[in-house]
Write a protein that holds these residues in place. Structure first.
Motif, PDB file in Angstrom:
ATOM      1  N   SER A  53       5.417 -15.866 -26.795  1.00  0.00           N
ATOM      2  CA  SER A  53       5.701 -14.426 -26.659  1.00  0.00           C
ATOM      3  C   SER A  53       5.215 -13.942 -25.302  1.00  0.00           C
ATOM      4  O   SER A  53       5.094 -12.736 -25.072  1.00  0.00           O
ATOM      5  CB  SER A  53       5.001 -13.645 -27.776  1.00  0.00           C
ATOM      6  OG  SER A  53       3.594 -13.864 -27.744  1.00  0.00           O
ATOM      7  N   GLY A  54       4.925 -14.887 -24.394  1.00  0.00           N
ATOM      8  CA  GLY A  54       4.434 -14.501 -23.075  1.00  0.00           C
ATOM      9  C   GLY A  54       3.077 -13.837 -23.167  1.00  0.00           C
ATOM     10  O   GLY A  54       2.210 -14.255 -23.940  1.00  0.00           O
ATOM     11  N   ASP A  55       2.908 -12.764 -22.392  1.00  0.00           N
ATOM     12  CA  ASP A  55       1.637 -12.040 -22.435  1.00  0.00           C
ATOM     13  C   ASP A  55       1.647 -10.911 -23.457  1.00  0.00           C
ATOM     14  O   ASP A  55       0.704 -10.130 -23.546  1.00  0.00           O
ATOM     15  CB  ASP A  55       1.281 -11.488 -21.051  1.00  0.00           C
ATOM     16  CG  ASP A  55       2.269 -10.422 -20.561  1.00  0.00           C
ATOM     17  OD1 ASP A  55       3.286 -10.170 -21.261  1.00  0.00           O
ATOM     18  OD2 ASP A  55       2.029  -9.842 -19.486  1.00  0.00           O
ATOM     19  N   GLY A  56       2.744 -10.840 -24.235  1.00  0.00           N
ATOM     20  CA  GLY A  56       2.847  -9.788 -25.240  1.00  0.00           C
ATOM     21  C   GLY A  56       3.298  -8.458 -24.687  1.00  0.00           C
ATOM     22  O   GLY A  56       3.473  -7.490 -25.425  1.00  0.00           O
ATOM     23  N   GLN A  57       3.503  -8.397 -23.379  1.00  0.00           N
ATOM     24  CA  GLN A  57       3.931  -7.156 -22.727  1.00  0.00           C
ATOM     25  C   GLN A  57       5.208  -7.359 -21.916  1.00  0.00           C
ATOM     26  O   GLN A  57       5.460  -6.626 -20.958  1.00  0.00           O
ATOM     27  CB  GLN A  57       2.800  -6.635 -21.833  1.00  0.00           C
ATOM     28  CG  GLN A  57       1.515  -6.326 -22.589  1.00  0.00           C
ATOM     29  CD  GLN A  57       0.409  -5.836 -21.673  1.00  0.00           C
ATOM     30  OE1 GLN A  57       0.672  -5.429 -20.538  1.00  0.00           O
ATOM     31  NE2 GLN A  57      -0.809  -5.871 -22.150  1.00  0.00           N
ATOM     32  N   GLY A  58       5.985  -8.343 -22.310  1.00  0.00           N
ATOM     33  CA  GLY A  58       7.279  -8.564 -21.661  1.00  0.00           C
ATOM     34  C   GLY A  58       7.243  -9.453 -20.437  1.00  0.00           C
ATOM     35  O   GLY A  58       8.211  -9.492 -19.677  1.00  0.00           O
ATOM     36  N   HIS A  59       6.148 -10.179 -20.245  1.00  0.00           N
ATOM     37  CA  HIS A  59       6.050 -11.069 -19.087  1.00  0.00           C
ATOM     38  C   HIS A  59       5.769 -12.498 -19.543  1.00  0.00           C
ATOM     39  O   HIS A  59       4.949 -12.723 -20.427  1.00  0.00           O
ATOM     40  CB  HIS A  59       4.942 -10.609 -18.137  1.00  0.00           C
ATOM     41  CG  HIS A  59       5.119  -9.217 -17.634  1.00  0.00           C
ATOM     42  ND1 HIS A  59       4.521  -8.131 -18.246  1.00  0.00           N
ATOM     43  CD2 HIS A  59       5.836  -8.729 -16.587  1.00  0.00           C
ATOM     44  CE1 HIS A  59       4.851  -7.032 -17.586  1.00  0.00           C
ATOM     45  NE2 HIS A  59       5.656  -7.363 -16.590  1.00  0.00           N
ATOM     46  N   PHE A  60       6.447 -13.445 -18.881  1.00  0.00           N
ATOM     47  CA  PHE A  60       6.213 -14.851 -19.171  1.00  0.00           C
ATOM     48  C   PHE A  60       5.293 -15.498 -18.140  1.00  0.00           C
ATOM     49  O   PHE A  60       4.676 -16.513 -18.399  1.00  0.00           O
ATOM     50  CB  PHE A  60       7.540 -15.615 -19.216  1.00  0.00           C
ATOM     51  CG  PHE A  60       7.399 -17.054 -19.611  1.00  0.00           C
ATOM     52  CD1 PHE A  60       7.150 -17.420 -20.930  1.00  0.00           C
ATOM     53  CD2 PHE A  60       7.496 -18.071 -18.655  1.00  0.00           C
ATOM     54  CE1 PHE A  60       7.004 -18.756 -21.296  1.00  0.00           C
ATOM     55  CE2 PHE A  60       7.355 -19.399 -19.005  1.00  0.00           C
ATOM     56  CZ  PHE A  60       7.107 -19.739 -20.336  1.00  0.00           C
ATOM     57  N   MET A  61       5.232 -14.902 -16.942  1.00  0.00           N
ATOM     58  CA  MET A  61       4.435 -15.446 -15.826  1.00  0.00           C
ATOM     59  C   MET A  61       4.871 -16.871 -15.490  1.00  0.00           C
ATOM     60  O   MET A  61       4.094 -17.823 -15.558  1.00  0.00           O
ATOM     61  CB  MET A  61       2.952 -15.402 -16.161  1.00  0.00           C
ATOM     62  CG  MET A  61       2.438 -14.005 -16.463  1.00  0.00           C
ATOM     63  SD  MET A  61       0.786 -14.008 -17.190  1.00  0.00           S
ATOM     64  CE  MET A  61       1.135 -14.719 -18.823  1.00  0.00           C
ATOM     65  N   PRO A  62       6.157 -17.048 -15.119  1.00  0.00           N
ATOM     66  CA  PRO A  62       6.719 -18.396 -14.939  1.00  0.00           C
ATOM     67  C   PRO A  62       6.051 -19.223 -13.852  1.00  0.00           C
ATOM     68  O   PRO A  62       6.026 -20.447 -13.940  1.00  0.00           O
ATOM     69  CB  PRO A  62       8.183 -18.119 -14.597  1.00  0.00           C
ATOM     70  CG  PRO A  62       8.196 -16.726 -14.060  1.00  0.00           C
ATOM     71  CD  PRO A  62       7.143 -16.001 -14.822  1.00  0.00           C
ATOM     72  N   ASP A  63       5.522 -18.573 -12.826  1.00  0.00           N
ATOM     73  CA  ASP A  63       4.943 -19.320 -11.712  1.00  0.00           C
ATOM     74  C   ASP A  63       3.458 -19.600 -11.884  1.00  0.00           C
ATOM     75  O   ASP A  63       2.849 -20.258 -11.028  1.00  0.00           O
ATOM     76  CB  ASP A  63       5.173 -18.567 -10.397  1.00  0.00           C
ATOM     77  CG  ASP A  63       6.650 -18.417 -10.070  1.00  0.00           C
ATOM     78  OD1 ASP A  63       7.417 -19.344 -10.383  1.00  0.00           O
ATOM     79  OD2 ASP A  63       7.036 -17.369  -9.523  1.00  0.00           O
ATOM     80  N   SER A  64       2.867 -19.101 -12.957  1.00  0.00           N
ATOM     81  CA  SER A  64       1.446 -19.345 -13.201  1.00  0.00           C
ATOM     82  C   SER A  64       1.236 -20.760 -13.721  1.00  0.00           C
ATOM     83  O   SER A  64       2.115 -21.351 -14.354  1.00  0.00           O
ATOM     84  CB  SER A  64       0.893 -18.341 -14.218  1.00  0.00           C
ATOM     85  OG  SER A  64       0.987 -17.024 -13.726  1.00  0.00           O
ATOM     86  N   ALA A  65       0.053 -21.282 -13.464  1.00  0.00           N
ATOM     87  CA  ALA A  65      -0.279 -22.622 -13.950  1.00  0.00           C
ATOM     88  C   ALA A  65      -0.474 -22.598 -15.457  1.00  0.00           C
ATOM     89  O   ALA A  65      -1.053 -21.654 -16.009  1.00  0.00           O
ATOM     90  CB  ALA A  65      -1.541 -23.129 -13.257  1.00  0.00           C
TER      91      ALA A  65
END
Length: 369
Positions: A53-65
């Motif tokens: 569910s990503g960060d739960g706020q609509g973000h997946f953060m694709p470039d994060s480790a």
């Protein structure tokens, strides 16, 4: 090669039955993963399958480790393997730390029961997301020179993984899981690989699928003779970067008879450098002068300014254009009308099998155009 257990096939079937179709899915599940992102489909699949569910706020953060903890949970959820079984593979590692690409794929292989074959090298092409199986993949030394007869970590004896030790991103991990679950992860090297003696700089697997695609455009007789004559292709940037610094130029490819090597750090450049090789094999130098003088401006306009540098670069560029656009009638018609001498020269070379040196005693052209 046995890639997946029957349980994985059953899991994939269940996923197809239980996961909402893409036709009814929202345009994007995460604000930071646009629909044109290379990893969009994989991330959508993870989200719709309920694995993230990503960060739960609509973000997946694709470039994060990706952390080790997150990789364990994702792989367990997606593959069905127990969390404890995966954790047993990394008992001493800090779970909150980023996981390396190499470490992640070791867990992925465990989760999806990918069983490497003895005697094969496995190289990750991070551009396509495929893992290619190759039997004798040549190495280069620290100076970027091909080391003939030596292969990655004695790959003729044991399976070898040539994956980076740098942290894997969340997007790349999502792509890998999706490809494993859909049975696309491991690919046999295409047939064209058998016609080329390929050596890679360490860690230079990205774009291997594109390299194969461009090499496949080069006619088979050329590739087979290139290999028979003991030539090799080095895909990487170590030697080319050194040459670039020494010559104060951006050298992207190089053909050298000193070591019978073509160097390229971009997939498409291999066609141009192969043009240099065939130029000398067929001895076309003597017939090119007039062709070059008449058509270099057309080559500059149709291909690029570099094509007008000299007649050897002219020929390498028109050869590259010819083989890369061979199936495109519009492109070939434009070539034939704007550069008729170069077009008919290449057409005659093709009709004679590419490897017939031009006879100095026979006036050219012989096709009667």
């Amino acid at each position: 090669m046995r890639f997946f257990k029957k349980a994985v096939a059953a899991f994939c079937l269940c996923t197809l039955l239980l996961t909402p179709s893409y036709a009814t899915a929202p345009a994007a599940s995460f604000q930071d993963v646009p629909a044109d992102s290379p990893s969009y489909e994989a991330i959508q699949w993870l989200y719709q399958s309920g694995y993230t569910s990503g960060d739960g706020q609509g973000h997946f953060m694709p470039d994060s480790a990706l952390t080790l903890r997150d990789s364990l949970y994702l792989l367990s959820a997606a593959s069905g393997i127990s969390l404890s079984e995966l954790e047993a593979e990394v008992p001493q590692l800090e779970k909150s730390s980023p996981i390396s690409t190499n470490g992640f794929y070791a867990l992925l292989f465990q989760a999806y029961d990918v069983v490497p074959n003895i005697g094969e090298t496995y190289i990750l092409d991070s551009v396509s997301g495929y893992i290619f199986t190759l039997t004798e993949l040549g190495t280069t030394a620290e100076d970027g020179q091909a080391v003939r007869g030596e292969y990655y970590m004695d790959s003729t004896a044991n399976p070898t993984y040539t994956f980076p030790e740098t942290p894997i991103t969340r997007a790349d991990a999502a792509t890998a899981i999706y490809m494993a679950a859909s049975g696309q992860l491991v690919q046999q090297a295409p047939e064209v690989y058998q016609y080329m003696n390929l050596h890679l700089d360490a860690g230079y697997g990205a774009g291997l699928a594109d390299l194969f695609r461009y090499v496949d455009m080069i006619p088979d007789p050329i590739l087979k003779q290139f290999d028979a004559d003991g030539w090799v292709i080095v895909y990487g940037d170590v030697f080319l970067n050194e040459m670039s610094q020494a010559r104060l130029a951006d050298i992207r490819g190089l053909h050298t008879m000193a070591t019978n090597t073509i160097y390229t750090k971009l997939p498409d450049v291999v066609c141009h450098e192969m043009g240099h090789w065939i130029y000398y094999v067929d001895d076309v130098n003597w017939i090119l002068e007039d062709c070059y003088l008449k058509e270099k401006q057309a080559a500059i306009e149709l291909i690029r300014p570099y094509a007008g540098s000299n007649k050897t670069e002219f020929f390498a560029d028109v050869f590259s254009y010819f083989v890369r656009n061979h199936g495109d009638k519009t492109a070939m018609d434009i070539f034939a009308s704007s550069m008729p001498s170069a077009y008919h020269l290449l057409l005659e070379m093709e009709q004679t099998g590419w490897l017939t040196p031009f006879d100095w005693d026979i006036p050219w052209p012989t096709t009667g155009w």
